[in-house]
Design a protein around this motif. Structure first.
Motif, PDB file in Angstrom:
ATOM      1  N   ILE A  33       0.741  -1.189   0.095  1.00 32.98           N
ATOM      2  CA  ILE A  33      -0.002  -0.133   0.107  1.00 32.98           C
ATOM      3  C   ILE A  33       0.833   1.204   0.035  1.00 32.98           C
ATOM      4  N   ALA A  34       2.158   1.138   0.750  1.00 32.87           N
ATOM      5  CA  ALA A  34       2.916   2.482   0.846  1.00 32.87           C
ATOM      6  C   ALA A  34       3.518   2.578  -0.714  1.00 32.87           C
ATOM      7  N   GLU A  35       3.638   1.268  -1.548  1.00 35.94           N
ATOM      8  CA  GLU A  35       4.338   1.579  -2.791  1.00 35.94           C
ATOM      9  C   GLU A  35       3.394   2.399  -3.663  1.00 35.94           C
ATOM     10  N   VAL A  36       1.952   2.021  -3.364  1.00 36.14           N
ATOM     11  CA  VAL A  36       1.067   2.884  -4.262  1.00 36.14           C
ATOM     12  C   VAL A  36       0.819   4.474  -3.675  1.00 36.14           C
ATOM     13  N   LEU A  37       0.584   4.482  -2.378  1.00 34.12           N
ATOM     14  CA  LEU A  37       0.493   5.824  -1.902  1.00 34.12           C
ATOM     15  C   LEU A  37       1.481   6.943  -2.177  1.00 34.12           C
ATOM     16  N   ASN A  38       2.878   6.421  -2.215  1.00 35.46           N
ATOM     17  CA  ASN A  38       4.012   7.291  -2.268  1.00 35.46           C
ATOM     18  C   ASN A  38       4.038   7.778  -3.697  1.00 35.46           C
ATOM     19  N   LYS A  39       3.166   7.188  -4.588  1.00 30.58           N
ATOM     20  CA  LYS A  39       2.969   7.756  -5.848  1.00 30.58           C
ATOM     21  C   LYS A  39       2.488   9.048  -6.194  1.00 30.58           C
ATOM     22  N   TYR A  40       1.684   9.296  -5.059  1.00 29.98           N
ATOM     23  CA  TYR A  40       0.736  10.576  -5.204  1.00 29.98           C
ATOM     24  C   TYR A  40       0.996  11.702  -4.346  1.00 29.98           C
ATOM     25  N   PRO A  41       0.649  12.909  -4.390  1.00 32.26           N
ATOM     26  CA  PRO A  41       0.738  13.848  -3.773  1.00 32.26           C
ATOM     27  C   PRO A  41      -0.209  14.073  -2.462  1.00 32.26           C
ATOM     28  N   LEU A  42      -0.208  13.099  -1.782  1.00 37.13           N
ATOM     29  CA  LEU A  42      -1.249  13.069  -0.478  1.00 37.13           C
ATOM     30  C   LEU A  42      -0.764  13.878   0.330  1.00 37.13           C
ATOM     31  N   THR A  43      -1.533  14.697   1.156  1.00 35.19           N
ATOM     32  CA  THR A  43      -1.239  15.384   2.220  1.00 35.19           C
ATOM     33  C   THR A  43      -1.052  14.501   3.621  1.00 35.19           C
ATOM     34  N   PHE A  44      -1.995  13.402   3.737  1.00 35.64           N
ATOM     35  CA  PHE A  44      -1.910  12.652   5.027  1.00 35.64           C
ATOM     36  C   PHE A  44      -2.708  11.329   4.762  1.00 35.64           C
ATOM     37  N   VAL A  45      -2.384  10.402   5.574  1.00 34.07           N
ATOM     38  CA  VAL A  45      -3.199   9.066   5.587  1.00 34.07           C
ATOM     39  C   VAL A  45      -3.549   8.789   6.956  1.00 34.07           C
ATOM     40  N   LEU A  57       3.295   2.183   8.332  1.00 37.18           N
ATOM     41  CA  LEU A  57       3.296   3.134   7.300  1.00 37.18           C
ATOM     42  C   LEU A  57       4.253   4.306   7.394  1.00 37.18           C
ATOM     43  N   ALA A  58       4.366   4.867   8.804  1.00 32.24           N
ATOM     44  CA  ALA A  58       5.404   5.929   9.020  1.00 32.24           C
ATOM     45  C   ALA A  58       6.796   5.598   8.767  1.00 32.24           C
ATOM     46  N   LEU A  59       7.124   4.319   9.009  1.00 30.00           N
ATOM     47  CA  LEU A  59       8.440   3.687   8.351  1.00 30.00           C
ATOM     48  C   LEU A  59       8.656   3.699   6.839  1.00 30.00           C
ATOM     49  N   ARG A  60       7.611   3.567   6.034  1.00 29.31           N
ATOM     50  CA  ARG A  60       7.337   3.461   4.584  1.00 29.31           C
ATOM     51  C   ARG A  60       6.994   4.606   3.766  1.00 29.31           C
ATOM     52  N   LEU A  61       6.224   5.442   4.171  1.00 27.84           N
ATOM     53  CA  LEU A  61       5.477   6.432   3.494  1.00 27.84           C
ATOM     54  C   LEU A  61       6.377   7.806   3.275  1.00 27.84           C
ATOM     55  N   ASN A  62       6.357   8.438   2.268  1.00 26.18           N
ATOM     56  CA  ASN A  62       7.401   9.629   2.066  1.00 26.18           C
ATOM     57  C   ASN A  62       7.115  10.564   3.398  1.00 26.18           C
ATOM     58  N   PRO A  63       8.038  11.309   3.756  1.00 30.61           N
ATOM     59  CA  PRO A  63       7.973  12.154   4.889  1.00 30.61           C
ATOM     60  C   PRO A  63       6.862  13.220   4.611  1.00 30.61           C
ATOM     61  N   SER A  64       6.535  13.609   3.495  1.00 33.44           N
ATOM     62  CA  SER A  64       5.547  14.652   3.099  1.00 33.44           C
ATOM     63  C   SER A  64       4.160  14.194   3.267  1.00 33.44           C
ATOM     64  N   ILE A  65       3.744  12.736   3.561  1.00 35.41           N
ATOM     65  CA  ILE A  65       2.680  12.380   3.840  1.00 35.41           C
ATOM     66  C   ILE A  65       2.467  12.064   5.340  1.00 35.41           C
ATOM     67  N   ALA A  66       1.726  13.083   5.874  1.00 32.84           N
ATOM     68  CA  ALA A  66       1.496  12.811   7.485  1.00 32.84           C
ATOM     69  C   ALA A  66       0.800  11.623   7.814  1.00 32.84           C
ATOM     70  N   ILE A  67       0.849  11.176   9.026  1.00 30.38           N
ATOM     71  CA  ILE A  67      -0.019  10.047   9.575  1.00 30.38           C
ATOM     72  C   ILE A  67      -0.869  10.842  10.673  1.00 30.38           C
ATOM     73  N   VAL A  68      -2.319  10.234  10.348  1.00 26.52           N
ATOM     74  CA  VAL A  68      -3.374  10.587  11.520  1.00 26.52           C
ATOM     75  C   VAL A  68      -3.570   9.307  12.102  1.00 26.52           C
ATOM     76  N   GLY A  69      -3.506   9.335  13.326  1.00 24.29           N
ATOM     77  CA  GLY A  69      -3.448   7.637  13.987  1.00 24.29           C
ATOM     78  C   GLY A  69      -4.927   7.757  14.761  1.00 24.29           C
ATOM     79  N   VAL A  70      -5.319   6.498  14.463  1.00 26.40           N
ATOM     80  CA  VAL A  70      -6.485   6.567  15.308  1.00 26.40           C
ATOM     81  C   VAL A  70      -6.876   5.073  15.524  1.00 26.40           C
ATOM     82  N   GLY A  71      -7.382   4.735  16.660  1.00 28.08           N
ATOM     83  CA  GLY A  71      -7.633   3.209  17.140  1.00 28.08           C
ATOM     84  C   GLY A  71      -7.245   3.110  18.540  1.00 28.08           C
ATOM     85  N   GLY A  72      -7.982   2.808  19.247  1.00 35.78           N
ATOM     86  CA  GLY A  72      -8.002   2.445  20.748  1.00 35.78           C
ATOM     87  C   GLY A  72      -7.499   3.666  21.912  1.00 35.78           C
ATOM     88  N   ILE A  73      -7.819   4.801  21.198  1.00 41.62           N
ATOM     89  CA  ILE A  73      -7.284   6.085  22.155  1.00 41.62           C
ATOM     90  C   ILE A  73      -8.171   6.164  23.287  1.00 41.62           C
TER      91      ILE A  73
END
Ligand SMILES: O=C1NC(=O)NC(C(=O)O)N1
Length: 313
Positions: free
Chosen positions: A178-190, A236-252
């Motif tokens: 999934i990171a290989e796909v997402l890194n192809k695009y100018p995404l702001t966040f995941v 995903l943080a270890l694999r995505l371009n640093p330009s794509i921020a991670i929004v974390g959700v789950g179990g907070i």
């Protein structure tokens, strides 16, 4: 003095915590309540082109360590939420918020994004590729080719800040793919994770499933999903371009859970299940708890520890 501010896509948020799509964010009253709270932003209930009633009830059940839901995307339709976020943007031009959309087809997603592109809205869009509860419709996030096709067609015309909401993955190779796909695009966040889809909760007394839709199959949220959520944030943080921020959700449920998501690489966190139970006072409680942890550890801002999870090697 500590600060909970965070920056995504050049936009600064006073607080790194917000609601998760779907929870107490379906009506303008819900959204106004979040605006008037300590949350750093809001995300709307995932919109479809037209209003939807969603699945038949009972469609959500609280559990000892979370909840199961099969809401089926009940929402007031894109026009309702687009009108709300544009009006809010006029009232508070310096605030950035998230408009969630969840088309049940590529055509629906493209038509909604064309409408948003042509509108006055300048905020973030969270494209939900992971609703597990629309009968007969797969979670696009598990079809890597379809994600690629979808983003390819979107970025042919869409120029505003866009993120995608992903389902949880359970295989490191899937993080790679999934990171290989997402890194192809100018995404702001995941945004990761959506509920763990198609779980089954039953009642041994009545010998019946807990919820009505889909023979009782629904998405799990809450405390029990935190280990999976942290793995997806970190994977995903270890694999995505640093330009794509991670929004974390789950179990907070606590400031410590927020700390763990940020340690894994999240720049922002969303709270769903617990926000559903506690309401907006949750943001005050979690902010204080996170503040105390940071002060104790000598961290001034979340950038002092974001993504700095230690391993043994
Ligand atoms: O993306 C979603 N995730 C969920 O867990 N539930 C909702 C829903 O069913 O509407 N949508």
């Amino acid at each position: 003095m500590t600060t909970l501010t965070t920056t995504i896509g050049g936009r600064t948020f006073e607080n790194c915590m917000m609601n998760a799509a779907g929870v107490r964010c379906q009506s303008d009253e819900d959204l106004t309540t979040i605006i008037n709270s300590n949350a750093g932003a809001y995300v709307t209930k995932s919109a479809t082109p037209q209003q939807r009633a969603g699945n038949p009830s009972p469609r959500m059940k609280t559990l000892p360590k979370g909840c199961i839901n099969s809401m089926g995307l009940p929402n007031n339709g894109l026009d309702y939420y687009l009108n709300f976020v544009i009006a809010d943007q006029q009232q508070r031009p310096d605030a950035t918020n998230f408009l969630s959309i969840a088309g049940t087809s590529l055509a629906d997603n493209l038509s909604m994004l064309h409408q948003i592109q042509d509108s006055a809205y300048e905020g973030f869009v969270e494209l939900n590729l992971s609703c597990p509860n629309v009968p007969g419709h797969p979670q696009t996030g598990y079809d890597f080719e379809q994600v690629d096709t979808t983003l390819n067609q979107i970025f042919d015309f869409y120029t505003k800040p866009l993120g995608v909401k992903l389902p949880p993955y359970f295989d490191l190779v899937h993080f790679d793919q999934i990171a290989e796909v997402l890194n192809k695009y100018p995404l702001t966040f995941v945004t990761t994770i959506n509920s763990i889809g198609n779980a089954l909760v039953i009642d041994p007394q009545t010998e019946r499933v807990a919820i009505k839709p889909k023979g009782g199959f629904g998405g799990i949220g809450g405390a029990s999903v935190k280990p999976t959520a942290l793995a997806n944030v970190r994977g995903l943080a270890l694999r995505l371009n640093p330009s794509i921020a991670i929004v974390g959700v789950g179990g907070i449920l606590s400031g410590e859970d927020v700390f763990e998501h940020i340690l894994c690489g999240a720049s922002m966190v969303q709270i769903g299940t617990q926000f559903g139970y506690e309401g907006v006072n949750l943001f005050d409680r979690l902010s204080k708890e996170l503040d105390d942890i940071m002060a104790l550890k000598g961290y001034h801002s979340i950038e002092d520890f974001r993504g700095k999870l230690k391993t043994f090697d």
